[in-house]
Design an enzyme around this catalytic site. Structure first.
Site, PDB file in Angstrom:
ATOM      1  CG  ASP A  61      60.334  40.594  28.260  1.00  0.00           C
ATOM      2  OD1 ASP A  61      61.152  41.213  27.561  1.00  0.00           O
ATOM      3  OD2 ASP A  61      60.388  39.367  28.452  1.00  0.00           O
TER       4      ASP A  61
ATOM      5  CG  ASP B  30      57.258  37.968  27.475  1.00  0.00           C
ATOM      6  OD1 ASP B  30      58.301  37.300  27.586  1.00  0.00           O
ATOM      7  OD2 ASP B  30      56.835  38.377  26.373  1.00  0.00           O
ATOM      8  CB  SER B  31      59.511  33.527  30.016  1.00  0.00           C
ATOM      9  OG  SER B  31      60.439  34.243  30.816  1.00  0.00           O
TER      10      SER B  31
ATOM     11  CD  GLU C 268      64.375  33.099  22.966  1.00  0.00           C
ATOM     12  OE1 GLU C 268      63.767  32.110  23.417  1.00  0.00           O
ATOM     13  OE2 GLU C 268      64.041  34.276  23.224  1.00  0.00           O
TER      14      GLU C 268
ATOM     15  CE  LYS D 282      63.693  40.430  26.757  1.00  0.00           C
ATOM     16  NZ  LYS D 282      62.710  39.911  25.750  1.00  0.00           N
TER      17      LYS D 282
ATOM     18  CD  GLU E 289      59.357  38.645  22.300  1.00  0.00           C
ATOM     19  OE1 GLU E 289      58.733  38.227  21.300  1.00  0.00           O
ATOM     20  OE2 GLU E 289      59.368  38.049  23.386  1.00  0.00           O
TER      21      GLU E 289
END
Length: 265
Positions: A82, A43-44, A180, A111, A113
């Site tokens: 993501d 999503d970055s 991270e 993925k 978070e």
């Protein structure tokens, strides 16, 4: 690496796993010709590719667009995508619709978070046949809670919590976990206490693998230079020099030359 089985094997054989992010077809084709083990459509990409303020602005439509592009270019690579901000926090139905959208866009795994509030969701997704990668530490979607991009796990209590999170994610069915921006010794401890691989970004060298944002490692973003990023080339200068050379040759009428022109029949 073609599947989650490759991650399991790498953990057993202690072969380091290499991952990079990718968001577009052109770079995906290049990565497809390399030895990289796995691609993350992060999503970055909302920030790197689309210029958004942070990842909370990345939408499911953005993720579908980028995942499709990468899947079309990197046909031989294992692709993780993501789940974007809030796409798995509204209801089980919207979560599964988002998962289906990314898998049908070409991702092989998903993925998400954090652990709190996600464990039942992860179990349901895994039971539905979709591999899940966890992500703890500095989780960018929680930037407003953290008060910015800050290293996590620097106190004994915080470090203990990270290990607990990692174990819960493993128990829920995750095949791997991104660590991270946490201290290297904490990442090492977590890695040694899990049977699934850890992928570090700003987490030292004792994780089971590493991931970097492609544009960061290629030196394409001069405004973002965190401590954990190694620039393998100065991409910004490389591209700028090439573009400026093209401009000079165009203005001097030295491009195109005969070799770049078509002849009459």
């Amino acid at each position: 690496m073609k599947s989650v089985l490759g991650f399991k094997k790498a953990k057993v054989t202690q072969e380091k796993i290499s991952m990079v992010t990718c968001y577009d077809y052109t770079l995906a084709k290049i990565i497809n010709s390399t030895d990289i083990d796995c691609i993350l459509v992060g999503d970055s990409g909302g920030m790197v590719l689309l210029g958004k303020k942070n990842t909370t602005y990345t939408t499911l439509d953005d993720m579908q667009f980028m995942t499709q592009a990468v899947a079309n270019g990197a046909t031989d690579k294992f692709i993780v995508a993501d789940l974007p901000f809030m796409s798995y926090r509204q209801s089980l139905e919207t979560t599964m619709q988002a998962v289906m959208a990314l898998i049908q866009s070409g991702a092989h795994a998903i993925k998400l978070e954090g652990s709190s509030g996600n464990l039942d969701i992860i179990k349901h997704i895994v039971d539905s046949g979709v591999p899940i990668m966890g992500h703890i530490g500095m989780t960018p979607q929680f930037i407003n809670s953290f008060g910015g991009f800050k290293v996590q796990g620097r106190t004994e209590e915080a470090a203990k919590h990270l290990l607990e999170e990692a174990k819960l994610l493993e128990q829920a069915g995750c095949f791997g976990i991104v660590l991270e921006c946490i201290p290297a010794n904490i990442a090492k401890d977590i890695t040694q206490n899990l049977d699934i691989p850890t992928i570090g970004i700003g987490a030292g060298s004792n994780t089971d693998g590493q991931i970097l944002v492609l544009q960061d490692m290629l030196g394409m973003n001069t405004d973002f230079q965190p401590k954990f990023v190694k620039k393998y080339i100065d991409g910004s200068k490389l591209f700028s020099d090439a573009i400026n050379t093209y401009v000079k040759e165009t203005k001097a009428n030295t491009f195109p030359t005969k070799e770049h022109c078509y002849d009459y029949c």
